[in-house]
Scaffold this motif. Structure first.
Motif, PDB file in Angstrom:
ATOM      1  N   GLU A  71       4.187  10.529  -6.281  1.00  0.00           N
ATOM      2  CA  GLU A  71       4.856   9.314  -6.842  1.00  0.00           C
ATOM      3  C   GLU A  71       6.340   8.972  -6.201  1.00  0.00           C
ATOM      4  N   ALA A  72       6.838   9.878  -6.030  1.00  0.00           N
ATOM      5  CA  ALA A  72       8.162   9.647  -5.271  1.00  0.00           C
ATOM      6  C   ALA A  72       7.981   9.160  -3.942  1.00  0.00           C
ATOM      7  N   THR A  73       7.167   9.755  -3.106  1.00  0.00           N
ATOM      8  CA  THR A  73       6.850   9.288  -1.772  1.00  0.00           C
ATOM      9  C   THR A  73       6.259   8.047  -1.711  1.00  0.00           C
ATOM     10  N   PHE A  74       5.438   7.522  -2.724  1.00  0.00           N
ATOM     11  CA  PHE A  74       4.929   6.254  -2.716  1.00  0.00           C
ATOM     12  C   PHE A  74       5.853   5.089  -2.754  1.00  0.00           C
ATOM     13  N   HIS A  75       7.190   5.346  -3.486  1.00  0.00           N
ATOM     14  CA  HIS A  75       8.286   4.290  -3.257  1.00  0.00           C
ATOM     15  C   HIS A  75       8.787   4.258  -2.034  1.00  0.00           C
ATOM     16  N   TYR A  76       9.080   5.490  -1.317  1.00  0.00           N
ATOM     17  CA  TYR A  76       9.507   5.352  -0.015  1.00  0.00           C
ATOM     18  C   TYR A  76       8.526   5.043   1.092  1.00  0.00           C
ATOM     19  N   ALA A  77       7.403   4.949   0.968  1.00  0.00           N
ATOM     20  CA  ALA A  77       6.157   4.444   1.667  1.00  0.00           C
ATOM     21  C   ALA A  77       6.147   3.043   1.810  1.00  0.00           C
ATOM     22  N   ASP A  78       6.534   2.471   0.520  1.00  0.00           N
ATOM     23  CA  ASP A  78       6.296   1.289   0.231  1.00  0.00           C
ATOM     24  C   ASP A  78       7.272   0.154   0.701  1.00  0.00           C
ATOM     25  N   VAL A  79       8.582   1.088   1.164  1.00  0.00           N
ATOM     26  CA  VAL A  79       9.373   0.164   1.796  1.00  0.00           C
ATOM     27  C   VAL A  79       9.044  -0.111   3.195  1.00  0.00           C
ATOM     28  N   TYR A  80       8.265   0.656   4.012  1.00  0.00           N
ATOM     29  CA  TYR A  80       7.737   0.258   5.212  1.00  0.00           C
ATOM     30  C   TYR A  80       6.439  -0.835   5.221  1.00  0.00           C
ATOM     31  N   ILE A  81       5.929  -1.281   4.045  1.00  0.00           N
ATOM     32  CA  ILE A  81       4.794  -1.772   4.547  1.00  0.00           C
ATOM     33  C   ILE A  81       4.971  -3.437   3.528  1.00  0.00           C
ATOM     34  N   HIS A  82       4.645  -4.180   4.429  1.00  0.00           N
ATOM     35  CA  HIS A  82       4.744  -5.704   3.770  1.00  0.00           C
ATOM     36  C   HIS A  82       3.411  -6.411   4.522  1.00  0.00           C
ATOM     37  N   GLY A  83       2.598  -6.786   3.439  1.00  0.00           N
ATOM     38  CA  GLY A  83       1.287  -7.656   3.684  1.00  0.00           C
ATOM     39  C   GLY A  83       1.858  -8.946   4.248  1.00  0.00           C
ATOM     40  N   ASP A  84       0.395  -9.260   4.855  1.00  0.00           N
ATOM     41  CA  ASP A  84       0.576 -10.778   5.118  1.00  0.00           C
ATOM     42  C   ASP A  84       0.609 -11.691   3.868  1.00  0.00           C
ATOM     43  N   PRO A  85       1.385 -12.793   4.310  1.00  0.00           N
ATOM     44  CA  PRO A  85       1.613 -13.659   3.147  1.00  0.00           C
ATOM     45  C   PRO A  85      -0.022 -14.114   2.342  1.00  0.00           C
ATOM     46  N   ASP A  86      -1.021 -14.219   3.087  1.00  0.00           N
ATOM     47  CA  ASP A  86      -2.192 -14.317   2.483  1.00  0.00           C
ATOM     48  C   ASP A  86      -2.766 -13.129   1.674  1.00  0.00           C
ATOM     49  N   ASP A  87      -2.299 -11.965   1.959  1.00  0.00           N
ATOM     50  CA  ASP A  87      -2.914 -10.866   1.296  1.00  0.00           C
ATOM     51  C   ASP A  87      -2.511 -10.814   0.014  1.00  0.00           C
ATOM     52  N   PRO A  88      -3.522 -10.300  -0.933  1.00  0.00           N
ATOM     53  CA  PRO A  88      -3.202  -9.974  -2.323  1.00  0.00           C
ATOM     54  C   PRO A  88      -2.061  -9.345  -2.410  1.00  0.00           C
TER      55      PRO A  88
END
Length: 161
Positions: free
Chosen positions: A110-127
């Motif tokens: 759970e803690a690592t999810f928040h860290y990993a989430d910082v690195y990931i940005h979807g395309d504008p058309d992605d859900p």
């Protein structure tokens, strides 16, 4: 959403095929956390990712819940994203924990999810939920798999009855 054996198989296939996207995220997170904690953390490869996904989906009780969360996150979208920010974070954090296993790995994922989430940005058309889904897969798998020194041996805190 209707969950059947076919639905679960389809979600398994989708997650399995996501390896080339998720593995680089896992390795980035492992390298950065290793630096932060002054340790070396082994990178993983797609084969190890596939083994982890296989293990998660081979447990039918876990598989049905993982498949549901994957399906929800793949389709979750909220115009403007911010109003949906809490729900996609909540679902993804739980997915990461479920993939990782039992405590203490659940909490670490759970803690690592928040860290990993910082690195990931979807395309504008992605859900909106798709980038959180990738972060959850990376956090759960990286936590589940060995590679950290503290996981290499038995805990010194176990009691021998």
């Amino acid at each position: 959403m209707k969950l059947t054996s076919d639905t679960i198989r389809a979600e398994y296939d989708w997650v399995h095929e996501r390896g080339p996207t998720v593995v680089p995220i896992v390795n980035t997170v492992r390298a950065d956390l290793g630096d932060a904690f002054e340790t070396t953390v082994d990178p993983i490869d797609v084969g190890q990712y596939h083994d982890a996904v296989d293990a998660v989906f081979s447990d039918g009780d876990r598989a049905v819940n993982v498949a549901a969360l994957v399906g929800l996150l793949r389709d979750l979208d909220v115009p403007g994203d911010y109003p949906g920010f809490v729900v996609d974070e909540l679902l993804a954090r739980e997915l990461a924990a479920m993939i990782a296993g039992e405590q203490p790995l659940r909490l670490l994922a759970e803690a690592t999810f928040h860290y990993a989430d910082v690195y990931i940005h979807g395309d504008p058309d992605d859900p909106a939920g798709l980038d959180d889904l990738d972060a959850a897969l990376a956090a759960g798998v990286q936590t589940r798999l060995p590679g950290w020194d503290w996981q290499a041996g038995d805990s010194p805190f176990g009691v021998d009855p």
